[in-house]
Design a protein around this motif. Structure first.
Motif, short mmCIF file in Angstrom:
data_model
loop_
_atom_site.label_atom_id
_atom_site.label_comp_id
_atom_site.label_asym_id
_atom_site.label_seq_id
_atom_site.Cartn_x
_atom_site.Cartn_y
_atom_site.Cartn_z
N ALA A 82 0.83 -1.20 0.00
CA ALA A 82 0.00 0.00 0.00
C ALA A 82 0.87 1.25 0.00
O ALA A 82 0.60 2.21 -0.71
N GLY A 83 1.93 1.22 0.80
CA GLY A 83 2.84 2.36 0.85
C GLY A 83 3.54 2.58 -0.47
O GLY A 83 3.72 3.71 -0.92
N ASP A 84 3.93 1.48 -1.12
CA ASP A 84 4.59 1.59 -2.42
C ASP A 84 3.66 2.19 -3.46
O ASP A 84 4.07 3.03 -4.27
N LEU A 85 2.40 1.76 -3.45
CA LEU A 85 1.44 2.28 -4.42
C LEU A 85 1.18 3.76 -4.18
O LEU A 85 1.13 4.55 -5.13
N GLN A 86 1.06 4.15 -2.93
CA GLN A 86 0.86 5.56 -2.63
C GLN A 86 2.04 6.39 -3.10
O GLN A 86 1.87 7.47 -3.69
N SER A 87 3.25 5.89 -2.86
CA SER A 87 4.45 6.62 -3.29
C SER A 87 4.49 6.76 -4.81
O SER A 87 4.91 7.79 -5.35
N GLN A 88 4.02 5.72 -5.51
CA GLN A 88 4.01 5.77 -6.96
C GLN A 88 3.00 6.81 -7.45
O GLN A 88 3.28 7.57 -8.39
N TYR A 89 1.82 6.84 -6.82
CA TYR A 89 0.83 7.87 -7.16
C TYR A 89 1.46 9.26 -7.00
O TYR A 89 1.35 10.11 -7.89
N GLN A 90 2.06 9.48 -5.84
CA GLN A 90 2.61 10.80 -5.55
C GLN A 90 3.73 11.17 -6.52
O GLN A 90 3.86 12.33 -6.92
N ARG A 91 4.53 10.20 -6.91
CA ARG A 91 5.61 10.46 -7.87
C ARG A 91 5.05 10.88 -9.21
O ARG A 91 5.51 11.86 -9.82
#
Length: 357
Positions: free
Chosen positions: A51-60
């Motif tokens: 979940a954290g990885d996906l959120q970071s990808q969204y933000q990037r």
């Protein structure tokens, strides 16, 4: 685009008339301490990380692409646009620019509105290009991806200015590809029939038109253009059904406008006629009457003439001018296809080498 208006359309998909998220959960028992090698435990432990990885990808992706999405203010319309190159060209929808020639543009990295002028509008594909009169420092062109590789289920982000809320982002997935849809003139569209559109569940609201539909690689794969409208709900927007012009078509049209100032090759098949819908004795649509034919065009070369009533293109029944546009949208210029028509009450079929719109 005015906040009180929506874009409605018709789609050829049965049972629909026109005008997302990923959830990962984890848990553990407060009374037990499972062994670290327990597969169930390791799976649950990995979920928060995912979940954290996906959120970071969204933000990037948002940080990378959002500066390339602008707000466009015409006299009557408010919409969005995407920076197309480093020379200040911005691609948007034709229905956003309307009949205007000058615009106010607000970039993500600029507090003061910029001015821009129309380069060319192409309502047949609902695309237009405008150009900034002054290029601000830090203006960044978006990267357009290969829309031919878009697959159902891919996560997408829609970026634009819904209801005038600039730099807004919504989330969804690719719901379907290859949709052919027709805009409604009565709802402010151009009346265009557009093929190969990307259907998405990301929210497409007034003001999103002309913005960016972006994949998680930071590539623009479409220009959000239309939201479905449900006639059973009084024409209100149907949640989660939006459409975007594919990036491949956007690049084809925008490149011509930037380089030549106009569209010289549309890639859209045509019979090169002016037609109108006719009805039968029960007042039901029954075909397209040929009003006039373009000299040297596809219909003229095949022997069609004013007064003929077209009832079928290939295997597709033709009952209205819209159904003819939809059928042609699936074909290519130069393609040969049988056209069935009535002349003097006699049904005939002729092979037509399609022209270009």
């Amino acid at each position: 685009m005015d906040a009180s208006r929506t874009r409605a359309l018709r789609t050829v998909v049965p049972a629909a008339v026109l005008v997302c998220w990923a959830l990962l959960a984890a848990g553990c028992s407060p009374t037990a301490a499972p062994h670290a090698d327990d597969p169930a435990t390791s799976g649950r432990a990995a979920a928060p990380m995912a979940a954290g990885d996906l959120q970071s990808q969204y933000q990037r992706v948002i940080k990378e692409v959002l500066p390339s999405v602008v707000q466009i203010q015409a006299r009557q319309e408010l919409g969005s646009g995407v920076v197309y190159d480093d020379n200040g060209h911005i691609v948007t929808n034709a229905h956003v620019v309307g009949t205007e020639k000058t615009f106010r543009v607000t970039a993500a990295n600029s507090r003061e509105p910029l001015t821009a002028s129309l380069v060319y509008s192409y309502p047949q594909q609902d695309l237009a290009v405008i150009k900034l009169d002054r290029i601000p420092s830090g203006l960044k062109a978006a990267t357009f991806g290969n829309s031919e590789k878009v697959e159902v289920g891919q996560i997408l982000l829609a970026m634009g200015s819904p209801l005038g809320l600039s730099s807004s982002v919504t989330q969804g997935i690719v719901s379907a590809v290859g949709r052919t849809v027709s805009e409604s003139r009565s709802a402010g569209g151009t009346g265009a029939t557009i093929a190969n559109m990307v259907q998405t569940s990301a929210a497409i609201n007034p003001g999103n038109s002309g913005g960016a539909l972006v994949n998680l690689d930071g590539q623009v794969i479409g220009i959000p253009t239309l939201a479905a409208a449900d006639p059973q709900l009084g024409g209100s927007a149907a949640p989660g059904i939006g459409f975007a012009i594919p990036a491949s078509m956007v690049k084809t049209i925008a490149d011509q406008i930037v380089k030549k100032g106009r569209v010289v090759e549309s890639g859209r098949a045509a019979l090169n006629i002016v037609g109108r819908t006719v009805v039968n004795d029960d007042y039901q649509p029954a075909g397209v009457a040929v009003v006039s034919v373009q000299a040297g065009g596809a219909a003229a070369r095949a022997g069609l003439r004013p007064g003929d009533i077209i009832t079928k293109l290939g295997d597709e029944p033709i009952t209205t001018i819209t159904s003819l546009s939809v059928a042609l949208a699936a074909d290519k210029p130069g393609q040969k296809t049988p056209v069935t028509y009535q002349r003097g009450g006699v049904e005939k079929t002729v092979q037509v080498k399609l022209g270009e719109q």
